[in-house]
Design a protein around this motif. Sequence first.
Motif, PDB file in Angstrom:
ATOM      1  N   MET A  42      33.923   9.284  23.701  1.00 59.61           N
ATOM      2  CA  MET A  42      33.615  10.574  23.097  1.00 59.61           C
ATOM      3  C   MET A  42      34.430  10.802  21.826  1.00 59.61           C
ATOM      4  O   MET A  42      33.925  11.353  20.844  1.00 59.61           O
ATOM      5  CB  MET A  42      33.845  11.699  24.111  1.00 59.61           C
ATOM      6  N   ARG A  43      35.671  10.346  21.840  1.00 59.42           N
ATOM      7  CA  ARG A  43      36.493  10.497  20.634  1.00 59.42           C
ATOM      8  C   ARG A  43      35.943   9.674  19.473  1.00 59.42           C
ATOM      9  O   ARG A  43      36.143  10.018  18.308  1.00 59.42           O
ATOM     10  CB  ARG A  43      37.943  10.093  20.926  1.00 59.42           C
ATOM     11  N   GLY A  44      35.228   8.595  19.800  1.00 60.91           N
ATOM     12  CA  GLY A  44      34.710   7.720  18.751  1.00 60.91           C
ATOM     13  C   GLY A  44      33.251   7.959  18.393  1.00 60.91           C
ATOM     14  O   GLY A  44      32.664   7.155  17.656  1.00 60.91           O
ATOM     15  N   LEU A  45      32.662   9.060  18.873  1.00 58.70           N
ATOM     16  CA  LEU A  45      31.241   9.303  18.633  1.00 58.70           C
ATOM     17  C   LEU A  45      30.885   9.397  17.149  1.00 58.70           C
ATOM     18  O   LEU A  45      29.776   9.073  16.740  1.00 58.70           O
ATOM     19  CB  LEU A  45      30.786  10.584  19.344  1.00 58.70           C
ATOM     20  N   ALA A  46      31.813   9.842  16.350  1.00 62.77           N
ATOM     21  CA  ALA A  46      31.524  10.007  14.921  1.00 62.77           C
ATOM     22  C   ALA A  46      31.496   8.683  14.179  1.00 62.77           C
ATOM     23  O   ALA A  46      31.061   8.634  13.020  1.00 62.77           O
ATOM     24  CB  ALA A  46      32.564  10.935  14.287  1.00 62.77           C
ATOM     25  N   TYR A  47      31.947   7.623  14.822  1.00 61.73           N
ATOM     26  CA  TYR A  47      32.060   6.331  14.139  1.00 61.73           C
ATOM     27  C   TYR A  47      31.033   5.353  14.704  1.00 61.73           C
ATOM     28  O   TYR A  47      30.991   5.106  15.908  1.00 61.73           O
ATOM     29  CB  TYR A  47      33.470   5.762  14.312  1.00 61.73           C
ATOM     30  N   GLY A  48      30.221   4.791  13.841  1.00 62.91           N
ATOM     31  CA  GLY A  48      29.226   3.823  14.263  1.00 62.91           C
ATOM     32  C   GLY A  48      29.759   2.405  14.188  1.00 62.91           C
ATOM     33  O   GLY A  48      30.960   2.168  14.119  1.00 62.91           O
ATOM     34  N   SER A  49      28.844   1.460  14.167  1.00 59.91           N
ATOM     35  CA  SER A  49      29.206   0.050  14.088  1.00 59.91           C
ATOM     36  C   SER A  49      29.310  -0.397  12.632  1.00 59.91           C
ATOM     37  O   SER A  49      28.578   0.082  11.765  1.00 59.91           O
ATOM     38  CB  SER A  49      28.154  -0.791  14.816  1.00 59.91           C
ATOM     39  N   THR A  62      35.469   4.309  33.511  1.00 63.32           N
ATOM     40  CA  THR A  62      36.327   5.326  34.102  1.00 63.32           C
ATOM     41  C   THR A  62      36.295   6.602  33.254  1.00 63.32           C
ATOM     42  O   THR A  62      35.744   6.620  32.145  1.00 63.32           O
ATOM     43  CB  THR A  62      37.768   4.814  34.163  1.00 63.32           C
ATOM     44  N   VAL A  63      36.890   7.634  33.770  1.00 61.03           N
ATOM     45  CA  VAL A  63      36.994   8.890  33.017  1.00 61.03           C
ATOM     46  C   VAL A  63      37.713   8.654  31.695  1.00 61.03           C
ATOM     47  O   VAL A  63      37.284   9.144  30.633  1.00 61.03           O
ATOM     48  CB  VAL A  63      37.724   9.960  33.861  1.00 61.03           C
ATOM     49  N   ASP A  64      38.797   7.891  31.729  1.00 64.01           N
ATOM     50  CA  ASP A  64      39.550   7.631  30.494  1.00 64.01           C
ATOM     51  C   ASP A  64      38.709   6.874  29.471  1.00 64.01           C
ATOM     52  O   ASP A  64      38.788   7.150  28.263  1.00 64.01           O
ATOM     53  CB  ASP A  64      40.821   6.838  30.808  1.00 64.01           C
ATOM     54  N   LEU A  65      37.902   5.936  29.940  1.00 65.44           N
ATOM     55  CA  LEU A  65      37.071   5.175  29.011  1.00 65.44           C
ATOM     56  C   LEU A  65      36.011   6.069  28.375  1.00 65.44           C
ATOM     57  O   LEU A  65      35.769   5.996  27.154  1.00 65.44           O
ATOM     58  CB  LEU A  65      36.402   4.003  29.732  1.00 65.44           C
ATOM     59  N   VAL A  66      35.382   6.925  29.175  1.00 63.95           N
ATOM     60  CA  VAL A  66      34.357   7.821  28.620  1.00 63.95           C
ATOM     61  C   VAL A  66      34.986   8.783  27.618  1.00 63.95           C
ATOM     62  O   VAL A  66      34.397   9.085  26.570  1.00 63.95           O
ATOM     63  CB  VAL A  66      33.632   8.594  29.732  1.00 63.95           C
ATOM     64  N   ARG A  67      36.196   9.243  27.880  1.00 65.53           N
ATOM     65  CA  ARG A  67      36.895  10.098  26.905  1.00 65.53           C
ATOM     66  C   ARG A  67      37.117   9.350  25.596  1.00 65.53           C
ATOM     67  O   ARG A  67      36.977   9.920  24.505  1.00 65.53           O
ATOM     68  CB  ARG A  67      38.224  10.568  27.498  1.00 65.53           C
ATOM     69  N   GLU A  68      37.474   8.072  25.710  1.00 64.81           N
ATOM     70  CA  GLU A  68      37.655   7.247  24.508  1.00 64.81           C
ATOM     71  C   GLU A  68      36.337   7.127  23.738  1.00 64.81           C
ATOM     72  O   GLU A  68      36.305   7.222  22.508  1.00 64.81           O
ATOM     73  CB  GLU A  68      38.172   5.870  24.910  1.00 64.81           C
ATOM     74  N   ALA A 119      27.365  -5.464  17.495  1.00 58.65           N
ATOM     75  CA  ALA A 119      27.168  -4.018  17.601  1.00 58.65           C
ATOM     76  C   ALA A 119      26.847  -3.583  19.024  1.00 58.65           C
ATOM     77  O   ALA A 119      26.456  -2.439  19.255  1.00 58.65           O
ATOM     78  CB  ALA A 119      26.058  -3.566  16.653  1.00 58.65           C
ATOM     79  N   VAL A 120      27.001  -4.502  19.988  1.00 59.01           N
ATOM     80  CA  VAL A 120      26.672  -4.226  21.389  1.00 59.01           C
ATOM     81  C   VAL A 120      27.919  -4.409  22.249  1.00 59.01           C
ATOM     82  O   VAL A 120      28.581  -5.446  22.174  1.00 59.01           O
ATOM     83  CB  VAL A 120      25.548  -5.152  21.893  1.00 59.01           C
ATOM     84  N   GLU A 121      28.237  -3.407  23.052  1.00 53.24           N
ATOM     85  CA  GLU A 121      29.321  -3.495  24.022  1.00 53.24           C
ATOM     86  C   GLU A 121      28.724  -3.497  25.427  1.00 53.24           C
ATOM     87  O   GLU A 121      27.816  -2.723  25.712  1.00 53.24           O
ATOM     88  CB  GLU A 121      30.289  -2.323  23.883  1.00 53.24           C
ATOM     89  N   ASP A 122      29.260  -4.352  26.294  1.00 45.83           N
ATOM     90  CA  ASP A 122      28.700  -4.548  27.627  1.00 45.83           C
ATOM     91  C   ASP A 122      29.757  -4.213  28.675  1.00 45.83           C
ATOM     92  O   ASP A 122      30.887  -4.717  28.601  1.00 45.83           O
ATOM     93  CB  ASP A 122      28.250  -6.008  27.774  1.00 45.83           C
ATOM     94  N   PHE A 123      29.382  -3.387  29.636  1.00 49.07           N
ATOM     95  CA  PHE A 123      30.324  -2.961  30.675  1.00 49.07           C
ATOM     96  C   PHE A 123      29.667  -3.051  32.052  1.00 49.07           C
ATOM     97  O   PHE A 123      28.446  -2.984  32.182  1.00 49.07           O
ATOM     98  CB  PHE A 123      30.764  -1.504  30.467  1.00 49.07           C
ATOM     99  N   LEU A 176      31.424  13.262  33.370  1.00 43.20           N
ATOM    100  CA  LEU A 176      31.826  13.258  31.966  1.00 43.20           C
ATOM    101  C   LEU A 176      30.774  12.572  31.098  1.00 43.20           C
ATOM    102  O   LEU A 176      30.576  12.942  29.933  1.00 43.20           O
ATOM    103  CB  LEU A 176      33.181  12.571  31.812  1.00 43.20           C
ATOM    104  N   LEU A 177      30.097  11.593  31.660  1.00 40.19           N
ATOM    105  CA  LEU A 177      29.026  10.929  30.917  1.00 40.19           C
ATOM    106  C   LEU A 177      27.897  11.896  30.564  1.00 40.19           C
ATOM    107  O   LEU A 177      27.189  11.695  29.574  1.00 40.19           O
ATOM    108  CB  LEU A 177      28.469   9.751  31.724  1.00 40.19           C
ATOM    109  N   LEU A 178      27.715  12.945  31.376  1.00 39.07           N
ATOM    110  CA  LEU A 178      26.704  13.953  31.059  1.00 39.07           C
ATOM    111  C   LEU A 178      26.976  14.556  29.685  1.00 39.07           C
ATOM    112  O   LEU A 178      26.077  14.689  28.849  1.00 39.07           O
ATOM    113  CB  LEU A 178      26.708  15.062  32.111  1.00 39.07           C
ATOM    114  N   THR A 179      28.224  14.903  29.443  1.00 34.03           N
ATOM    115  CA  THR A 179      28.598  15.467  28.152  1.00 34.03           C
ATOM    116  C   THR A 179      28.456  14.437  27.047  1.00 34.03           C
ATOM    117  O   THR A 179      27.966  14.739  25.948  1.00 34.03           O
ATOM    118  CB  THR A 179      30.045  15.990  28.203  1.00 34.03           C
ATOM    119  N   TYR A 180      28.871  13.213  27.340  1.00 32.45           N
ATOM    120  CA  TYR A 180      28.738  12.134  26.348  1.00 32.45           C
ATOM    121  C   TYR A 180      27.280  11.936  25.938  1.00 32.45           C
ATOM    122  O   TYR A 180      26.955  11.842  24.746  1.00 32.45           O
ATOM    123  CB  TYR A 180      29.312  10.843  26.941  1.00 32.45           C
TER     124      TYR A 180
END
Length: 220
Positions: free
Chosen positions: A100-107, A92-98, A82-86, A130-134
């Motif tokens: 945000m699209r998955g915020l409704a889905y947990g582990s 990147t901007v594209d990763l943060v957008r991804e 349940a842990v992702e490491d980066f 973009l992370l501010l919004t996330y």
Amino acid sequence: MPSLPRDPALLVSPMNWKPLGPEDLIGQAARVAKAQVSKARRLASGDRPTSSMKLLLYGPPGVGKTSVVGMVARELTGSALAVEDFNGREVTVDLVREWMRGLAYGSLFSRWSVRIVNELDRCSREAQDLLLTYLDRLPPGRALLGTSNLQLDLLTERFQTRFQAVKLLPPETEELADFLIAHWPVPRQTALQIAVGSGGCVRAALADLEIAPAARAAWN
């Protein structure tokens, strides 16, 4: 206090040693780990999460920031799945957008889902924006745990305010020497020399101990 000396037959080399809990850290890192792990335990208790967690540890390299956020993540989730490491450069901007699209889905593996970003200061300014919004949209049961080797004021001011930001300072020379002696059969004079030479960087001290003639025979 650090763990008691281990059985010499079970000793591992310093660079292969990993702290398991706050008691294996020293100085401020140990105190912050104890407080944040306790907080994570409270957040993870109960039938369902009621809040999110946003933690940023900053300070010089090698003082335990990555170890602390790893302990917090384990306490929240109970599962490495349940842990992702980066690394910050990967965010990147594209990763943060991804994200945000998955915020409704947990582990699928835990009530909590955690993302760790080490060297968060390496994110581009666009990704930070973009992370501010996330972070503002982070729902209960989600955590973003970050580390930074830079001073907090080098991150954008708006970005700083989204986190609980905690500065980690290097351990004192005596603390670091005592830590080395507690974990490896190293002469005190050698431990003190290594502690002074490391400038308080635990990672550097472990690397120096790895090659110290007075100690390396214990794990070779």
